[in-house]
Write a protein that holds these residues in place. Structure first.
Motif, short mmCIF file in Angstrom:
data_model
loop_
_atom_site.label_atom_id
_atom_site.label_comp_id
_atom_site.label_asym_id
_atom_site.label_seq_id
_atom_site.Cartn_x
_atom_site.Cartn_y
_atom_site.Cartn_z
N ARG A 184 0.83 -1.21 0.00
CA ARG A 184 0.00 0.00 0.00
C ARG A 184 0.86 1.26 0.00
NH1 ARG A 184 -4.97 -2.51 3.24
NH2 ARG A 184 -5.85 -3.51 1.41
N ALA A 185 2.08 1.13 0.57
CA ALA A 185 2.98 2.28 0.59
C ALA A 185 3.60 2.53 -0.78
CB ALA A 185 4.08 2.05 1.63
N SER A 186 3.51 1.54 -1.66
CA SER A 186 4.10 1.68 -3.00
C SER A 186 3.07 2.29 -3.96
CB SER A 186 4.56 0.33 -3.53
OG SER A 186 3.43 -0.40 -4.00
N ASN A 187 3.52 2.51 -5.20
CA ASN A 187 2.61 3.09 -6.20
C ASN A 187 1.89 2.05 -7.02
OD1 ASN A 187 3.00 5.83 -5.67
ND2 ASN A 187 4.97 5.79 -6.78
N ALA A 188 1.96 0.79 -6.61
CA ALA A 188 1.32 -0.26 -7.40
C ALA A 188 -0.19 -0.04 -7.47
CB ALA A 188 1.62 -1.62 -6.80
N GLU A 189 -0.74 -0.26 -8.65
CA GLU A 189 -2.19 -0.23 -8.80
C GLU A 189 -2.71 -1.62 -8.46
OE1 GLU A 189 -3.32 1.12 -12.71
OE2 GLU A 189 -5.34 0.29 -12.51
N VAL A 190 -3.66 -1.68 -7.54
CA VAL A 190 -4.14 -2.99 -7.08
C VAL A 190 -5.63 -3.10 -7.38
CG1 VAL A 190 -4.39 -4.54 -5.11
CG2 VAL A 190 -2.45 -2.93 -5.21
N ILE A 191 -6.03 -4.17 -8.05
CA ILE A 191 -7.46 -4.39 -8.29
C ILE A 191 -7.85 -5.73 -7.72
CG2 ILE A 191 -9.32 -4.42 -9.98
CD1 ILE A 191 -7.58 -2.87 -11.89
N GLN A 192 -8.77 -5.70 -6.77
CA GLN A 192 -9.30 -6.93 -6.18
C GLN A 192 -10.53 -7.41 -6.98
OE1 GLN A 192 -6.32 -7.21 -3.39
NE2 GLN A 192 -7.93 -8.72 -3.80
N ARG A 193 -10.95 -8.63 -6.71
CA ARG A 193 -12.06 -9.27 -7.46
C ARG A 193 -11.82 -9.19 -8.95
NH1 ARG A 193 -17.49 -8.65 -3.92
NH2 ARG A 193 -16.71 -7.09 -2.50
N ALA A 194 -10.56 -9.32 -9.32
CA ALA A 194 -10.18 -9.24 -10.73
C ALA A 194 -9.73 -10.64 -11.16
CB ALA A 194 -9.05 -8.24 -10.92
N THR A 195 -10.53 -11.29 -11.99
CA THR A 195 -10.22 -12.65 -12.42
C THR A 195 -9.55 -12.63 -13.78
OG1 THR A 195 -12.12 -13.49 -11.21
CG2 THR A 195 -11.20 -14.93 -12.90
N VAL A 196 -8.28 -12.98 -13.82
CA VAL A 196 -7.58 -13.08 -15.10
C VAL A 196 -8.04 -14.37 -15.77
CG1 VAL A 196 -5.35 -13.40 -16.21
CG2 VAL A 196 -5.60 -11.74 -14.35
N TRP A 197 -8.62 -14.25 -16.95
CA TRP A 197 -9.13 -15.47 -17.60
C TRP A 197 -8.36 -15.83 -18.85
CZ3 TRP A 197 -11.22 -14.30 -22.37
CH2 TRP A 197 -11.78 -13.03 -22.55
#
Lengths: 373, 472
Positions: free
Chosen positions: B78-91
């Motif tokens: 969370r301290a980094s600049n990473a974009e995080v997406i939850q409930r994201a299913t890579v298909w």
């Protein structure tokens, strides 16, 4: 040391397996050489359509011949191949398309072919109740249907072996050469020799032909298919659209196969394909519009099989125009599965009898290379 | 709330927010690379740190100190600049590093310069007679309920199987006041001897003391039967009893819930569908990707970290995530790599984290009769194919899992082989006298998780296709 046989068939797709089987029935001892396994590519993973409908005129006689075999398929291979005959319907989505359908059926009738039949909106609705209200009619070929392609190709392979064919899977045919009246082909550590060589190597056949001095305008393609989860039974015949790239078929277990010829990128040397989801999305959208019942279904799997497509969309079928004892059987251009059983029977006649009653002369490689034999 | 990815192109896309994915994404983003972390769950943590940001279990001791390590990983992400997406299913993921992801019922496509797969592990199938009955579930599924909702069993409960996770789950259930009537330990007696040569490394690993105290804690409260060699669940439409053989004694006990577990195996579906080469691992009895020392796979640009790279546990997963991310940074922004921990340091951390693994793998190598079923026992749950059905097909010519599809629909249902793949490979290998490597595995294809037709229909189409449709 090479093993002498009566014929060498390269490629264990539906065509190579069928030809091998029919050569056995004619009393020959063939060897079938397959670099992967029977039905690994297009023959095992196509849509399974058993279709005379909407074919190019030059291949209709072969298709009709094949249909007769399909209807007695169990007698031939001791396996029903999950063949079912609920017809195939070509849907016209508007009046212009129906006009084109009418012209097509008239053309076939003039040539003496009667398997395609023009239908109106009422008959279309009777055959395909789920189809959108706005479709004015179409064409039906009532004897058509579908089969399980992997099961079919496997059954042909199994029966050919039972009848005495030698089958080599997992080894590529290599070092193809002709001397002293015999074709010699290596398969792994073995070598075979025969007076007859059949090139039924699918997407790999064009290179074999070119290496033997008969290049043809062919490319490797990988048509995509996808299958859904089970939905309640709502459709019997195979449905194809006149104006858009879509074919559609519901299996007995409720799953629905969606195809239509959108292409993946083939990586032939690796036996791989990379799917194009944006094209598959186009098919999904068409199904979404035409069959509301499908909207909640899930896509379980998508795939593509590697095969050969001719520039003129017509297969290369018959004797070589350069070499004695060489026969070509490839380039079926996304519609070879139904032809397999009949093409094997006709090829065996060409090899054993030197001729056939089925008109296949428009399919020869001599349309690219005038015969020098 | 669902959010689509902010961009179409990223330097690094990390798939999975378990220990490896959290570490990889944080490392990559800290080095200044544009980083997207896609995760299927409602919050970060994966299975080991499931619900780490939301669990209702607040008494830290109940889930154990190791669990709360996850909070620090989430903190640094969370301290980094990473974009995080939850409930994201890579298909879908392919060798061009094109990724299709479903977020809140809508699909998006993104492209990466590097992909780090951190899709973790699955529980190994445990195909005993009756394993498909309602009332039989995997220990992992029980642990999911425990971590995310604090739910524990209160009916007559039997836990059967083996492995570190089995004991961890038992301890967690007991600490939360749940009920366990009996534990049936299926560890083969011979494995203790086989594992002995590797015991020294294990004794000096952090697992040893923790594992021992956990087993002691459980054994003080629950009857444990060791040396179980046969196991069956039965009941009429619902689990009623569990029978087993231990030594020469056969016993049947009534049960409302049977939790099965015999270890975890890499979750290979996404990696295999991308065309990544895998080999059979004869110690861990599963498919593992072929990787170099930095986790790079046979497909250029795709690395694998965490248990998906071969089972190594959470500590190893964190380090593997950092190694894969550092390798990506070295490739894409070499100057930025200088501020990250040196590769040599990370590799020695990994060696430390992997200490004792061979001992665990040898000791908890599941017995053949629990991996390779016979007779009417179901192999493929989706299509209800039995072991006998598979063997009958082998007898008439099916040579491998893909060829088997011409005879049975094994692996063609919704789970796409997740629950039957290993069983089918080993069953066919045994029947044909071949190695699993020779027999092979299902060819896996996208979508790796099912998507609805409506969702696919709604994605933006390519220019060429729109034209093709108009032209007809």
């Amino acid at each position: 040391m090479s093993t002498n046989v009566d014929a060498i068939v390269i490629g264990a797709g539906i065509h190579g397996c069928s030809t091998t089987l029919h050569l056995c029935l004619a009393g020959m001892k063939p060897v079938l050489i397959e670099k992967d396994y029977a039905g690994r590519h297009a023959s095992g993973v196509n849509a399974g359509g058993v279709r005379q409908l909407a074919r190019h005129v030059p291949e209709i006689p072969l298709s009709i011949r094949s249909m007769g075999i399909w209807e007695k398929i169990t007698d031939l291979v001791d396996d029903d191949c999950s063949f079912e005959s609920n017809g195939q319907v070509l849907v016209a989505e508007n009046e212009d398309e129906l006009v084109a359908c009418r012209a097509r059926v008239a053309e076939l009738n003039a040539l003496g072919f009667t398997h395609e039949e023009l239908i109106d909106a009422a008959e279309l609705r009777r055959l395909v109740p789920a189809v959108a209200e706005t479709c004015p009619g179409g064409v039906v070929s009532r004897r058509d249907g579908a089969a399980n392609p992997a099961q079919t190709t496997t059954a042909f392979r199994r029966k050919a072996e039972q009848l005495g064919a030698t089958v080599r899977e997992g080894v590529a045919a290599s070092n193809i050469r002709y001397n002293d009246g015999l074709w010699h082909v290596d398969a792994g550590s073995e070598s075979f020799a025969a007076p007859v060589l059949v090139n039924a190597a699918g997407a790999w056949a064009g290179k074999i032909a070119a290496d033997l001095g008969e290049p043809v305008p062919v490319e490797t393609v990988a048509p995509m298919l996808m299958i859904t989860s089970r939905v309640p039974h709502f459709i019997d015949p195979v449905v194809i659209l006149r104006g858009r790239k879509l074919s559609f078929k519901q299996f007995k277990n409720g799953t629905v196969l969606i195809g239509g010829g959108h292409l993946a990128t083939p990586y032939q040397d690796r036996n791989e394909t990379v799917l194009d989801w944006k094209s598959l999305a186009t098919s999904a959208q068409t199904v979404f519009e035409l069959f509301p019942v499908m909207r909640g279904a899930t896509i379980v799997r998508a795939w593509a099989g590697i095969e050969a497509k001719m520039k003129d969309d017509i297969p290369v079928f018959g004797p070589s125009s350069r070499h004695k004892g060489l026969y070509h059987q490839f380039g079926f251009s996304l519609h070879g599965f139904q032809l397999g059983p009949g093409a094997g029977a006709v090829m065996a006649e060409l090899i054993v009898n030197g001729g056939t009653q089925t008109r296949v002369s428009d399919l020869g490689i001599d349309r690219f290379h005038p015969s020098t034999l | 709330m669902s959010v689509a990815p902010k961009r179409e192109n990223y330097d690094v896309v990390v798939i999975g927010a378990g220990p490896a994915g959290l570490a990889a994404a944080a490392t990559s983003a800290e080095a200044g690379l544009s980083t997207l972390l896609l995760d299927e769950n409602i919050g970060p943590g994966g299975q080991v740190f499931r619900a780490i940001s939301s669990t209702p279990v607040t008494e830290r001791n109940q889930l154990g100190a190791d669990y709360w390590v996850g909070a620090d990983l989430v903190q640094s992400l969370r301290a980094s600049n990473a974009e995080v997406i939850q409930r994201a299913t890579v298909w879908s993921l392919d060798r061009n590093l094109d990724i299709a992801v479903s977020i809140g019922g809508a699909s998006a496509f993104v492209k990466a310069k590097r992909v780090i797969l951190a899709t973790g592990a699955l529980e190994r199938p445990f195909p005993i007679p009756g394993w498909t009955l309602p009332g039989v579930m995997t220990a992992g599924a029980a642990q999911t309920m425990l971590k995310s909702s604090g739910l524990v069993p209160d009916g007559r409960t039997v836990i059967a199987g083996q492995g570190p996770l089995l004991w961890l789950l038992a301890a967690q259930i007991l600490r939360l006041g749940g009920r366990i009537d009996r534990i049936l330990d299926t560890t083969q007696r011979g494995n203790y001897f086989a594992a002995l040569p590797h015991a020294f490394a294990f004794l000096t690993s952090p697992y040893f003391a923790k594992g021992l105290s956990m087993m002691r804690e459980v054994k003080a409260k629950v009857q444990v039967v060791s040396g179980v060699t046969e196991l069956a669940a039965s009941g009429d439409g619902q689990l009623a009893s569990v029978s087993y053989v231990a030594g020469s004694k056969r016993e049947t006990i009534p049960a409302d819930l049977l939790l099965l577990h015999q270890g975890v195996v890499p979750n290979v579906n996404l990696a295999m569908s991308a065309g990544i080469e895998h080999r059979w691992d004869d110690l861990q009895l599963c498919w593992s990707p072929v990787l170099d020392a930095s986790g790079n796979s046979s497909v250029a640009g795709i690395a694998i970290a965490g248990d998906g790279a071969g089972i190594g546990g959470a500590n190893a997963a964190v380090v593997r995530g950092r190694i894969a991310a550092r390798a990506a940074v070295e490739a894409l922004a070499p100057a930025a790599a200088a501020k990250l921990p040196a590769m040599a340091t990370l590799r020695s951390d990994l060696a430390k984290a992997e200490r004792g693994r061979v001992f665990l793998d040898t000791l908890f190598r599941p017995a053949p009769q629990f991996r390779i079923p016979s007779g009417d026992t179901i192999v493929c749950r989706c299509e209800e194919v039995t072991a006998k059905g598979v063997l009958d097909s082998v007898a008439i010519g099916a040579t491998g899992p893909n060829q088997l599809k011409a005879y049975r629909r094994t692996g063609m249902g919704p789970c796409q082989g997740r629950l039957c793949g290993l069983t089918v490979t080993e069953l066919m290998a045994q029947a044909r006298g071949k190695t699993p490597q020779e027999i092979g595995y299902y060819r896996l294809r996208a979508p790796v998780k099912p998507i609805t037709l409506a969702e696919l229909a709604a994605v933006p189409k390519s220019e060429a296709d729109v034209k093709a449709v108009v032209r007809g």
